[in-house]
Design a protein around this motif. Structure first.
Motif, PDB file in Angstrom:
ATOM      1  N   THR A 111       0.810  -1.218   0.000  1.00 45.10           N
ATOM      2  CA  THR A 111       0.000   0.000   0.000  1.00 45.10           C
ATOM      3  C   THR A 111       0.843   1.269   0.000  1.00 45.10           C
ATOM      4  OG1 THR A 111      -0.133   0.002   2.410  1.00 45.10           O
ATOM      5  CG2 THR A 111      -1.862  -1.176   1.218  1.00 45.10           C
ATOM      6  N   LEU A 112       2.172   1.147  -0.159  1.00 43.83           N
ATOM      7  CA  LEU A 112       3.071   2.299  -0.099  1.00 43.83           C
ATOM      8  C   LEU A 112       3.569   2.680  -1.482  1.00 43.83           C
ATOM      9  CD1 LEU A 112       4.819   4.339   1.528  1.00 43.83           C
ATOM     10  CD2 LEU A 112       6.558   2.543   1.657  1.00 43.83           C
ATOM     11  N   LEU A 113       3.517   3.978  -1.775  1.00 43.88           N
ATOM     12  CA  LEU A 113       4.068   4.529  -3.003  1.00 43.88           C
ATOM     13  C   LEU A 113       4.979   5.678  -2.604  1.00 43.88           C
ATOM     14  CD1 LEU A 113       4.081   4.830  -6.122  1.00 43.88           C
ATOM     15  CD2 LEU A 113       2.084   6.321  -5.857  1.00 43.88           C
ATOM     16  N   VAL A 114       6.265   5.588  -2.964  1.00 41.69           N
ATOM     17  CA  VAL A 114       7.228   6.647  -2.655  1.00 41.69           C
ATOM     18  C   VAL A 114       7.461   7.458  -3.923  1.00 41.69           C
ATOM     19  CG1 VAL A 114       9.554   7.191  -1.827  1.00 41.69           C
ATOM     20  CG2 VAL A 114       8.321   5.236  -0.871  1.00 41.69           C
ATOM     21  N   THR A 115       7.316   8.777  -3.806  1.00 41.69           N
ATOM     22  CA  THR A 115       7.478   9.665  -4.956  1.00 41.69           C
ATOM     23  C   THR A 115       8.399  10.824  -4.598  1.00 41.69           C
ATOM     24  OG1 THR A 115       5.560  10.998  -4.333  1.00 41.69           O
ATOM     25  CG2 THR A 115       5.157   9.141  -5.817  1.00 41.69           C
ATOM     26  N   SER A 116       8.841  11.537  -5.623  1.00 44.94           N
ATOM     27  CA  SER A 116       9.665  12.725  -5.415  1.00 44.94           C
ATOM     28  C   SER A 116       9.236  13.811  -6.385  1.00 44.94           C
ATOM     29  CB  SER A 116      11.148  12.391  -5.622  1.00 44.94           C
ATOM     30  OG  SER A 116      11.929  13.563  -5.436  1.00 44.94           O
ATOM     31  N   CYS A 117       8.528  14.799  -5.863  1.00 43.96           N
ATOM     32  CA  CYS A 117       8.163  15.968  -6.662  1.00 43.96           C
ATOM     33  C   CYS A 117       7.833  17.115  -5.713  1.00 43.96           C
ATOM     34  CB  CYS A 117       6.995  15.665  -7.601  1.00 43.96           C
ATOM     35  SG  CYS A 117       5.440  15.365  -6.797  1.00 43.96           S
ATOM     36  N   ASP A 118       7.717  18.290  -6.258  1.00 38.85           N
ATOM     37  CA  ASP A 118       7.343  19.456  -5.467  1.00 38.85           C
ATOM     38  C   ASP A 118       5.883  19.287  -5.050  1.00 38.85           C
ATOM     39  OD1 ASP A 118       6.505  22.019  -4.586  1.00 38.85           O
ATOM     40  OD2 ASP A 118       8.037  22.971  -5.832  1.00 38.85           O
ATOM     41  N   GLY A 119       5.618  19.322  -3.763  1.00 31.43           N
ATOM     42  CA  GLY A 119       4.270  19.115  -3.256  1.00 31.43           C
ATOM     43  C   GLY A 119       3.256  20.109  -3.790  1.00 31.43           C
ATOM     44  N   ARG A 120       3.711  21.309  -4.175  1.00 29.32           N
ATOM     45  CA  ARG A 120       2.791  22.310  -4.728  1.00 29.32           C
ATOM     46  C   ARG A 120       2.264  21.889  -6.095  1.00 29.32           C
ATOM     47  NH1 ARG A 120       6.946  27.098  -3.994  1.00 29.32           N
ATOM     48  NH2 ARG A 120       8.169  25.386  -4.844  1.00 29.32           N
ATOM     49  N   ASP A 121       3.001  20.979  -6.753  1.00 33.77           N
ATOM     50  CA  ASP A 121       2.621  20.525  -8.086  1.00 33.77           C
ATOM     51  C   ASP A 121       2.370  19.022  -8.120  1.00 33.77           C
ATOM     52  OD1 ASP A 121       3.076  23.138  -9.120  1.00 33.77           O
ATOM     53  OD2 ASP A 121       5.218  22.706  -9.165  1.00 33.77           O
ATOM     54  N   PHE A 122       1.936  18.461  -6.994  1.00 36.00           N
ATOM     55  CA  PHE A 122       1.758  17.016  -6.939  1.00 36.00           C
ATOM     56  C   PHE A 122       0.683  16.589  -7.945  1.00 36.00           C
ATOM     57  CE2 PHE A 122       0.613  12.864  -5.379  1.00 36.00           C
ATOM     58  CZ  PHE A 122       1.852  12.352  -5.025  1.00 36.00           C
ATOM     59  N   PRO A 123       1.000  15.601  -8.783  1.00 35.08           N
ATOM     60  CA  PRO A 123       0.043  15.201  -9.825  1.00 35.08           C
ATOM     61  C   PRO A 123      -1.159  14.450  -9.250  1.00 35.08           C
ATOM     62  CG  PRO A 123       1.914  13.728  -9.824  1.00 35.08           C
ATOM     63  CD  PRO A 123       2.229  14.816  -8.834  1.00 35.08           C
ATOM     64  N   ALA A 124      -2.253  14.479  -9.974  1.00 37.62           N
ATOM     65  CA  ALA A 124      -3.432  13.708  -9.583  1.00 37.62           C
ATOM     66  C   ALA A 124      -3.138  12.231  -9.790  1.00 37.62           C
ATOM     67  CB  ALA A 124      -4.632  14.125 -10.425  1.00 37.62           C
ATOM     68  N   LEU A 125      -3.569  11.408  -8.850  1.00 38.14           N
ATOM     69  CA  LEU A 125      -3.422   9.957  -8.973  1.00 38.14           C
ATOM     70  C   LEU A 125      -4.774   9.380  -9.348  1.00 38.14           C
ATOM     71  CD1 LEU A 125      -1.270   9.166  -5.825  1.00 38.14           C
ATOM     72  CD2 LEU A 125      -0.492   9.462  -8.169  1.00 38.14           C
ATOM     73  N   LYS A 126      -4.761   8.380 -10.206  1.00 39.04           N
ATOM     74  CA  LYS A 126      -6.008   7.764 -10.640  1.00 39.04           C
ATOM     75  C   LYS A 126      -5.991   6.267 -10.384  1.00 39.04           C
ATOM     76  CE  LYS A 126      -7.181  11.337 -13.832  1.00 39.04           C
ATOM     77  NZ  LYS A 126      -7.780  11.696 -15.076  1.00 39.04           N
ATOM     78  N   THR A 127      -7.149   5.723 -10.141  1.00 40.19           N
ATOM     79  CA  THR A 127      -7.298   4.289  -9.912  1.00 40.19           C
ATOM     80  C   THR A 127      -7.290   3.556 -11.247  1.00 40.19           C
ATOM     81  OG1 THR A 127      -9.696   4.389 -10.005  1.00 40.19           O
ATOM     82  CG2 THR A 127      -8.672   4.705  -7.835  1.00 40.19           C
ATOM     83  N   TRP A 128      -7.348   2.239 -11.199  1.00 42.21           N
ATOM     84  CA  TRP A 128      -7.326   1.416 -12.406  1.00 42.21           C
ATOM     85  C   TRP A 128      -8.489   1.737 -13.340  1.00 42.21           C
ATOM     86  CZ3 TRP A 128     -11.508  -1.689 -13.331  1.00 42.21           C
ATOM     87  CH2 TRP A 128     -12.355  -1.923 -12.245  1.00 42.21           C
ATOM     88  N   ASN A 129      -9.615   2.222 -12.777  1.00 37.13           N
ATOM     89  CA  ASN A 129     -10.776   2.553 -13.612  1.00 37.13           C
ATOM     90  C   ASN A 129     -10.886   4.057 -13.868  1.00 37.13           C
ATOM     91  OD1 ASN A 129     -11.490   3.219 -11.041  1.00 37.13           O
ATOM     92  ND2 ASN A 129     -13.459   2.162 -11.052  1.00 37.13           N
ATOM     93  N   ASN A 130      -9.762   4.766 -13.758  1.00 36.25           N
ATOM     94  CA  ASN A 130      -9.622   6.172 -14.121  1.00 36.25           C
ATOM     95  C   ASN A 130     -10.336   7.129 -13.176  1.00 36.25           C
ATOM     96  OD1 ASN A 130      -8.169   7.832 -15.809  1.00 36.25           O
ATOM     97  ND2 ASN A 130      -9.920   8.237 -17.131  1.00 36.25           N
ATOM     98  N   ARG A 131     -10.582   6.725 -11.940  1.00 36.14           N
ATOM     99  CA  ARG A 131     -11.164   7.634 -10.950  1.00 36.14           C
ATOM    100  C   ARG A 131     -10.042   8.309 -10.174  1.00 36.14           C
ATOM    101  NH1 ARG A 131     -16.135   4.156  -8.505  1.00 36.14           N
ATOM    102  NH2 ARG A 131     -17.426   4.291 -10.356  1.00 36.14           N
ATOM    103  N   LYS A 132     -10.211   9.583  -9.888  1.00 38.22           N
ATOM    104  CA  LYS A 132      -9.213  10.331  -9.161  1.00 38.22           C
ATOM    105  C   LYS A 132      -9.177   9.877  -7.698  1.00 38.22           C
ATOM    106  CE  LYS A 132      -7.704  15.033  -8.352  1.00 38.22           C
ATOM    107  NZ  LYS A 132      -7.983  16.453  -8.562  1.00 38.22           N
ATOM    108  N   VAL A 133      -7.965   9.656  -7.180  1.00 39.01           N
ATOM    109  CA  VAL A 133      -7.798   9.252  -5.777  1.00 39.01           C
ATOM    110  C   VAL A 133      -7.980  10.507  -4.912  1.00 39.01           C
ATOM    111  CG1 VAL A 133      -6.174   8.374  -4.062  1.00 39.01           C
ATOM    112  CG2 VAL A 133      -6.236   7.367  -6.351  1.00 39.01           C
ATOM    113  N   LYS A 134      -8.841  10.388  -3.913  1.00 37.47           N
ATOM    114  CA  LYS A 134      -9.072  11.496  -2.985  1.00 37.47           C
ATOM    115  C   LYS A 134      -8.433  11.150  -1.648  1.00 37.47           C
ATOM    116  CE  LYS A 134     -13.200  12.997  -5.285  1.00 37.47           C
ATOM    117  NZ  LYS A 134     -14.626  13.247  -5.228  1.00 37.47           N
ATOM    118  N   PHE A 135      -7.562  12.038  -1.186  1.00 32.53           N
ATOM    119  CA  PHE A 135      -6.883  11.829   0.085  1.00 32.53           C
ATOM    120  C   PHE A 135      -7.677  12.474   1.196  1.00 32.53           C
ATOM    121  CE2 PHE A 135      -3.601  11.497  -3.133  1.00 32.53           C
ATOM    122  CZ  PHE A 135      -2.956  10.348  -2.732  1.00 32.53           C
ATOM    123  N   GLN A 136      -7.653  11.810   2.394  1.00 32.32           N
ATOM    124  CA  GLN A 136      -8.432  12.320   3.514  1.00 32.32           C
ATOM    125  C   GLN A 136      -7.553  13.016   4.501  1.00 32.32           C
ATOM    126  OE1 GLN A 136      -9.737   8.417   4.210  1.00 32.32           O
ATOM    127  NE2 GLN A 136     -11.362   8.572   2.716  1.00 32.32           N
TER     128      GLN A 136
END
Length: 127
Positions: free
Chosen positions: A102-127
């Motif tokens: 369940t872990l994904l490690v990324t490196s980018c500027d948090g101000r420009d963090f890209p949208a993540l999508k699920t396998w069925n193209n739904r945008k992941v919403k963080f709580q």
């Protein structure tokens, strides 16, 4: 234990310090300051939660969140990001001996963090 998976260790002699350092090196446990533990405890993570940590390095809170999610059953998502690639690699290396489906490690500027999508193209919403 003070909390689930948490122990406070009193003053240490050199032998105990060496033992704890060796255990941390092979991934049996990790050491963390109280100030770093409290935000994760306050989140009250549930197995299905999706968490985005934009300043994840050096990884203590990330590992604590991962342990918390996995202890309740895998199902959520933990994205550990750091703007510095070398610091993001530290997070990845510290988590290498843990179950981390369940872990994904990324490196980018948090101000420009890209949208993540699920396998069925739904945008992941963080709580």
């Amino acid at each position: 234990p003070l909390f689930s998976h948490t122990w406070m260790v009193p003053a240490l002699n050199d032998e105990v310090k060496s033992y704890l350092a060796a255990g941390q090196e092979v991934g049996l446990w990790h050491r963390q300051e109280w100030a770093s533990m409290l935000p994760v405890l306050a989140l009250d993570l549930q197995p299905e939660d999706k968490v985005l940590d934009l300043c994840a390095s050096p990884g203590s809170k990330t590992l604590q969140m991962l342990e918390t999610q996995l202890s309740h059953g895998a199902g959520g998502l933990l994205v550990a990001n750091d703007v510095s690639r070398p610091r993001a690699l530290v997070v990845a290396q510290r988590s290498r001996r843990r179950p981390r489906e369940t872990l994904l490690v990324t490196s980018c500027d948090g101000r420009d963090f890209p949208a993540l999508k699920t396998w069925n193209n739904r945008k992941v919403k963080f709580q």
